[in-house]
Design a protein around this motif. Structure first.
Motif, PDB file in Angstrom:
ATOM      1  N   GLY A 510       0.820  -1.216   0.000  1.00  0.00           N
ATOM      2  CA  GLY A 510       0.000   0.000   0.000  1.00  0.00           C
ATOM      3  C   GLY A 510       0.848   1.258   0.000  1.00  0.00           C
ATOM      4  N   ALA A 511       1.911   1.265   0.823  1.00  0.00           N
ATOM      5  CA  ALA A 511       2.792   2.428   0.871  1.00  0.00           C
ATOM      6  C   ALA A 511       3.516   2.616  -0.449  1.00  0.00           C
ATOM      7  CB  ALA A 511       3.778   2.273   2.017  1.00  0.00           C
ATOM      8  N   GLN A 512       3.890   1.490  -1.078  1.00  0.00           N
ATOM      9  CA  GLN A 512       4.577   1.588  -2.365  1.00  0.00           C
ATOM     10  C   GLN A 512       3.656   2.193  -3.439  1.00  0.00           C
ATOM     11  OE1 GLN A 512       6.134  -2.290  -3.360  1.00  0.00           O
ATOM     12  NE2 GLN A 512       7.544  -2.324  -1.596  1.00  0.00           N
ATOM     13  N   VAL A 513       2.380   1.820  -3.376  1.00  0.00           N
ATOM     14  CA  VAL A 513       1.414   2.401  -4.330  1.00  0.00           C
ATOM     15  C   VAL A 513       1.303   3.908  -4.131  1.00  0.00           C
ATOM     16  CG1 VAL A 513      -1.030   2.465  -4.993  1.00  0.00           C
ATOM     17  CG2 VAL A 513       0.097   0.275  -4.600  1.00  0.00           C
ATOM     18  N   ILE A 514       1.275   4.338  -2.890  1.00  0.00           N
ATOM     19  CA  ILE A 514       1.208   5.771  -2.592  1.00  0.00           C
ATOM     20  C   ILE A 514       2.449   6.480  -3.113  1.00  0.00           C
ATOM     21  CG2 ILE A 514       1.115   7.497  -0.753  1.00  0.00           C
ATOM     22  CD1 ILE A 514      -1.510   6.015  -1.234  1.00  0.00           C
ATOM     23  N   VAL A 515       3.606   5.859  -2.947  1.00  0.00           N
ATOM     24  CA  VAL A 515       4.853   6.449  -3.441  1.00  0.00           C
ATOM     25  C   VAL A 515       4.805   6.584  -4.956  1.00  0.00           C
ATOM     26  CG1 VAL A 515       7.335   6.082  -3.700  1.00  0.00           C
ATOM     27  CG2 VAL A 515       6.253   5.637  -1.508  1.00  0.00           C
ATOM     28  N   MET A 516       4.370   5.543  -5.639  1.00  0.00           N
ATOM     29  CA  MET A 516       4.260   5.597  -7.100  1.00  0.00           C
ATOM     30  C   MET A 516       3.266   6.674  -7.537  1.00  0.00           C
ATOM     31  SD  MET A 516       4.534   1.501  -8.012  1.00  0.00           S
ATOM     32  CE  MET A 516       3.077   1.654  -8.903  1.00  0.00           C
ATOM     33  N   PHE A 517       2.137   6.725  -6.847  1.00  0.00           N
ATOM     34  CA  PHE A 517       1.109   7.722  -7.161  1.00  0.00           C
ATOM     35  C   PHE A 517       1.657   9.137  -6.999  1.00  0.00           C
ATOM     36  CE2 PHE A 517      -2.616  10.302  -6.338  1.00  0.00           C
ATOM     37  CZ  PHE A 517      -3.546   9.815  -7.243  1.00  0.00           C
ATOM     38  N   GLU A 518       2.376   9.368  -5.870  1.00  0.00           N
ATOM     39  CA  GLU A 518       2.927  10.703  -5.634  1.00  0.00           C
ATOM     40  C   GLU A 518       3.993  11.048  -6.644  1.00  0.00           C
ATOM     41  OE1 GLU A 518       4.789  13.447  -2.030  1.00  0.00           O
ATOM     42  OE2 GLU A 518       5.004  11.249  -1.927  1.00  0.00           O
ATOM     43  N   THR A 519       4.845  10.092  -6.957  1.00  0.00           N
ATOM     44  CA  THR A 519       5.917  10.360  -7.914  1.00  0.00           C
ATOM     45  C   THR A 519       5.376  10.678  -9.303  1.00  0.00           C
ATOM     46  OG1 THR A 519       7.429   8.882  -6.705  1.00  0.00           O
ATOM     47  CG2 THR A 519       7.996   9.390  -8.992  1.00  0.00           C
ATOM     48  N   PHE A 520       4.377   9.887  -9.738  1.00  0.00           N
ATOM     49  CA  PHE A 520       3.818  10.114 -11.079  1.00  0.00           C
ATOM     50  C   PHE A 520       3.107  11.460 -11.169  1.00  0.00           C
ATOM     51  CE2 PHE A 520       0.221   9.866 -14.006  1.00  0.00           C
ATOM     52  CZ  PHE A 520       0.875   9.577 -15.193  1.00  0.00           C
ATOM     53  N   PHE A 521       2.182  11.673 -10.242  1.00  0.00           N
ATOM     54  CA  PHE A 521       1.400  12.903 -10.314  1.00  0.00           C
ATOM     55  C   PHE A 521       2.186  14.135  -9.871  1.00  0.00           C
ATOM     56  CE2 PHE A 521      -2.072   9.798 -10.422  1.00  0.00           C
ATOM     57  CZ  PHE A 521      -2.797  10.300 -11.484  1.00  0.00           C
ATOM     58  N   GLY A 522       3.195  13.931  -9.033  1.00  0.00           N
ATOM     59  CA  GLY A 522       4.070  15.047  -8.683  1.00  0.00           C
ATOM     60  C   GLY A 522       4.847  15.526  -9.890  1.00  0.00           C
ATOM     61  N   THR A 523       5.406  14.559 -10.648  1.00  0.00           N
ATOM     62  CA  THR A 523       6.135  14.913 -11.877  1.00  0.00           C
ATOM     63  C   THR A 523       5.198  15.574 -12.883  1.00  0.00           C
ATOM     64  OG1 THR A 523       7.635  13.051 -11.523  1.00  0.00           O
ATOM     65  CG2 THR A 523       7.574  14.009 -13.727  1.00  0.00           C
ATOM     66  N   LEU A 524       3.977  14.976 -13.021  1.00  0.00           N
ATOM     67  CA  LEU A 524       3.003  15.540 -13.952  1.00  0.00           C
ATOM     68  C   LEU A 524       2.610  16.955 -13.546  1.00  0.00           C
ATOM     69  CD1 LEU A 524       1.051  15.208 -16.330  1.00  0.00           C
ATOM     70  CD2 LEU A 524      -0.594  14.191 -14.732  1.00  0.00           C
ATOM     71  N   SER A 525       2.409  17.192 -12.273  1.00  0.00           N
ATOM     72  CA  SER A 525       2.012  18.530 -11.818  1.00  0.00           C
ATOM     73  C   SER A 525       3.118  19.551 -12.034  1.00  0.00           C
ATOM     74  CB  SER A 525       1.598  18.479 -10.344  1.00  0.00           C
ATOM     75  OG  SER A 525       2.675  18.084  -9.528  1.00  0.00           O
ATOM     76  N   ILE A 526       4.378  19.123 -11.907  1.00  0.00           N
ATOM     77  CA  ILE A 526       5.483  20.051 -12.162  1.00  0.00           C
ATOM     78  C   ILE A 526       5.524  20.424 -13.639  1.00  0.00           C
ATOM     79  CG2 ILE A 526       7.997  20.252 -12.208  1.00  0.00           C
ATOM     80  CD1 ILE A 526       8.011  18.532  -9.647  1.00  0.00           C
ATOM     81  N   VAL A 527       5.282  19.427 -14.506  1.00  0.00           N
ATOM     82  CA  VAL A 527       5.223  19.704 -15.937  1.00  0.00           C
ATOM     83  C   VAL A 527       4.065  20.659 -16.248  1.00  0.00           C
ATOM     84  CG1 VAL A 527       4.822  18.676 -18.214  1.00  0.00           C
ATOM     85  CG2 VAL A 527       6.313  17.532 -16.583  1.00  0.00           C
ATOM     86  N   LEU A 528       2.918  20.376 -15.643  1.00  0.00           N
ATOM     87  CA  LEU A 528       1.757  21.242 -15.863  1.00  0.00           C
ATOM     88  C   LEU A 528       1.983  22.646 -15.332  1.00  0.00           C
ATOM     89  CD1 LEU A 528      -1.194  18.804 -15.017  1.00  0.00           C
ATOM     90  CD2 LEU A 528      -0.552  19.683 -17.267  1.00  0.00           C
ATOM     91  N   LEU A 529       2.710  22.743 -14.233  1.00  0.00           N
ATOM     92  CA  LEU A 529       3.022  24.061 -13.681  1.00  0.00           C
ATOM     93  C   LEU A 529       3.844  24.874 -14.671  1.00  0.00           C
ATOM     94  CD1 LEU A 529       2.942  26.021 -11.301  1.00  0.00           C
ATOM     95  CD2 LEU A 529       5.003  24.903 -10.396  1.00  0.00           C
ATOM     96  N   GLY A 530       4.816  24.216 -15.291  1.00  0.00           N
ATOM     97  CA  GLY A 530       5.599  24.909 -16.319  1.00  0.00           C
ATOM     98  C   GLY A 530       4.743  25.330 -17.497  1.00  0.00           C
TER      99      GLY A 530
END
Length: 539
Positions: A510-530
C-alpha cells in the motif's frame, strides 16, 4: 342694432361714428362703454380709423373686415365672426375672443397679451410675431395656423388643436400645452423651457433645435418626431413614447429615461451622459457616436442597435441586452459589463482599461434567483435553475468572451485577458455539453482542464492539488512508518514528489502504491506548472 351695407363700405366709418352712443349713455353700459352686440360690420374698412376699446361686440359679424391697428383692448368679442379679418398690429390686450371664429384671420404683430381665446377657431390664421403672453387658448383650434416667432410665454394652450401649425422660433416658455394636439406641427428652434407638454400628441412634429430645458413631457406621444439637436436636460419624460423619433445630436444628459421606449429612434451623436436608462428600450435604434458617460444602463435593451463609436466610459451596463448590437469602436473604459448579453454583437476595436469589468456576461441563468454580481461560481449558479442556453447561444457567448479577451490583450491588460479566457473556455465547455451531454468527450476533457489547471492559466488550481497530494502522502508515510521521524517522512515525500523516492522503499504494498502515485502525479504537476506559467504569458 347697427349694421352696414357691404356695398357702401366707404361710408361705414361716418355711419358708425354718427350712430355711436353719447357719453351719457356710455356711462350706463358698465362694464363696457358701448354695447354693439350682434353688429354686422362685414367687409368694413376701418384701418386705423376707429377705436373700439372696451366695447361689447358679442356675436357680431366682422368677417373680411379691415381692422388693421384698431384698438380693441378690453372688448368682448365672444362668439364673434372674424373669419378672414385683418387685425394685423391691432391692440387686443385683455380682449375676450372666447368661442369666436378667426379662421383665416390675419393677426401678425397683434398685441394679445392676457387675451381670452378659449375655444376660438384660428384655422389657417396668421399670428406670426403676435404677442400672446399669458393668453388663454385652452381648447382653441389652431390648425395650419402661422405662429412663427410668436410670443406665447406662460400661455394656456391645454387641449388646443395645433395640427400642422407653424411655430418655428416661437417663445413658449412656461406655456401649458398639456393634452394639446401638435401632430406634424413645426416647432423647430422654439424656446420651450419649463413648458408643460404632458400627454401632448407630437407625432411627426418637428422640434429640431428646440430648447426643452426643464420641460414636462410625461406621457407625451412623440413617435417619428424630429428632436434632432434639442436640449432636453432636466426634463420630465416619464411614460413618453419616442418610437421612431429623430434625436440625433440631442442633449439628454442627467435625464431620467428609465422604462421608456426609444425603439427605432435616430440618436447619432446624442448626449446621454449621467442619464438613467435602466430598463429603457433602445432596440433597433441608431446611436452611432452617442455619449453614455456615467449613465445607468442596467437592464436596458440595445438589441440590434447601432452603437458604433459610442462612449460608454464609466457606465453601468450590468444586465443590458446588447444582442446583435454594433459596438465596433465603442469605448468601455471603467464600464461594468457584468451580466450584459453580448451574443452576436460586433465587438471589434473596443476601447477598455483596467477599470473595465468584462463579465461574467449573461449566460442564460435564472436572474430572479441569482444575479450577475453573485460570488457563486457558475457551478453553484447551475443549482439555482440552470441555463436556458442551447449550443448556439453558448457559441455566441464564447465568441463574445473571445472578442473581449482580444480587446484586453490589445491594451496589455494581461490579468483581465486571463479571466476572460477562463470564461470563454467555460462557455465552450457548456457548448460541448449542450451538444453531446455530460458524457461528451470534449466536455469531460474541458472539465478536467478547469478543475486541475484553471483552463491552463490559473496556477492556484494546480497548487491546491499539489499541496493536497504532498500533504496526504506525507501523512500516510508518517502513519505507516516509512521513516522513523516526521521530518524524515517530509523529506522522503519531497523527494518522491519532485525527483524519485529514496531508498529504502517502504516494504508494504500500500505504501509503495502511494509512493508511485505521488511520484507520477508530482512529476506531472510540475510539468503542468511549467505549462501554465508559460501559457499565462500569452495573455
Amino acid at each position: 342694432m347697427l349694421h352696414i351695407d357691404s356695398d357702401e363700405t366707404t361710408k361705414s366709418i361716418h355711419k358708425i361714428q354718427e350712430a355711436r352712443a353719447s357719453d351719457a349713455i356710455r356711462n350706463q353700459n358698465s362694464p363696457y362703454q358701448e354695447l354693439l352686440d350682434g353688429v354686422n360690420l362685414h367687409s368694413g374698412k376701418f384701418k386705423n380709423k376707429i377705436t373700439l376699446e372696451n366695447v361689447a361686440l358679442r356675436d357680431s359679424d366682422l368677417s373680411d373686415a379691415d381692422l388693421c391697428r384698431v384698438e380693441l383692448k378690453d372688448s368682448d368679442l365672444t362668439g364673434a365672426n372674424l373669419s378672414n379679418t385683418n387685425l394685423s398690429g391691432a391692440d387686443l390686450l385683455q380682449t375676450d375672443f372666447s368661442s369666436s371664429n378667426l379662421t383665416g384671420a390675419n393677426l401678425p404683430e397683434a398685441y394679445m397679451r392676457d387675451t381670452n381665446l378659449t375655444d376660438a377657431k384660428f384655422r389657417d390664421a396668421n399670428l406670426s410675431n403676435a404677442e400672446l403672453q399669458r393668453a388663454d387658448l385652452m381648447n382653441a383650434v389652431l390648425r395650419d395656423t402661422d405662429l412663427s416667432d410668436a410670443v406665447l410665454r406662460d400661455a394656456n394652450l391645454s387641449g388646443a388643436d395645433l395640427l400642422s401649425a407653424d411655430l418655428p422660433e416661437a417663445d413658449l416658455s412656461g406655456a401649458d400645452l398639456s393634452d394639446a394636439y401638435l401632430r406634424e406641427a413645426d416647432i423647430s428652434g422654439a424656446y420651450l423651457s419649463n413648458i408643460d407638454l404632458s400627454d401632448a400628441n407630437l407625432k411627426h412634429a418637428d422640434l429640431s433645435s428646440a430648447n426643452l430645458r426643464h420641460a414636462d413631457l410625461s406621457g407625451a406621444d412623440l413617435p417619428n418626431a424630429d428632436l434632432s439637436h434639442v436640449t432636453l436636460s432636466d426634463v420630465v419624460l416619464s411614460d413618453a413614447d419616442f418610437r421612431g423619433a429623430d434625436l440625433s445630436g440631442a442633449d439628454l444628459s442627467d435625464a431620467d429615461l428609465s422604462d421608456m421606449n426609444f425603439s427605432d429612434t435616430q440618436f447619432s451623436d446624442g448626449n446621454l451622459s449621467q442619464a438613467d436608462l435602466s430598463d429603457t428600450d433602445f432596440s433597433n435604434a441608431d446611436l452611432p457616436n452617442a455619449v453614455f458617460q456615467g449613465a445607468i444602463i442596467s437592464g436596458t435593451d440595445f438589441s440590434n442597435a447601432d452603437l458604433s463609436g459610442a462612449d460608454f466610459s464609466n457606465a453601468d451596463l450590468s444586465g443590458a441586452n446588447l444582442r446583435h448590437a454594433d459596438l465596433s469602436g465603442a469605448d468601455f473604459s471603467n464600464a461594468d459589463l457584468s451580466g450584459a448579453d453580448l451574443r452576436e454583437a460586433n465587438l471589434n476595436n473596443l476601447s477598455v482599461n483596467g477599470g473595465t469589468i468584462g463579465g461574467p456576461l449573461y449566460e442564460g441563468f435564472n436572474a430572479d434567483k441569482i444575479n450577475s454580481s453573485s460570488r457563486f461560481s457558475l457551478g453553484f449558479r447551475q443549482l439555482y435553475g440552470g441555463s436556458d442556453f442551447d449550443a448556439g447561444d453558448w457559441d455566441s457567448t464564447a465568441q463574445a468572451y473571445h472578442n473581449l479577451k482580444t480587446a484586453f490583450n490589445n491594451y496589455g491588460l494581461i490579468g483581465k485577458a486571463r479571466d476572460i479566457h477562463v470564461r470563454e473556455r467555460r462557455a465552450r465547455s457548456r457548448e460541448a455539453k449542450a451538444v453531446g451531454g455530460w458524457r461528451a468527450r470534449n466536455y469531460l476533457g474541458s472539465l478536467l482542464s478547469r478543475i486541475f489547471t484553471g483552463y491552463g492559466v490559473r496556477v492556484r488550481n494546480l497548487l491546491i492539488w499539489m499541496v493536497a497530494l504532498f500533504g496526504i502522502s506525507t501523512i500516510i508515510y508518517s502513519y505507516v512508518g516509512v521513516r522513523p521521524t516526521p521530518l524524515e517522512n517530509i523529506l522522503f515525500s519531497v523527494l518522491a514528489f519532485t525527483v524519485a523516492p529514496p531508498s529504502p522503499l517502504p516494504s508494504s504494498v500500500g505504501a509503495q502504491v502511494i509512493v508511485m502515485f505521488e511520484t507520477f502525479f508530482g512529476t506531472l504537476s510540475i510539468v503542468l506548472l511549467g505549462y501554465i506559467l508559460g501559457n499565462r504569458e500569452r495573455f
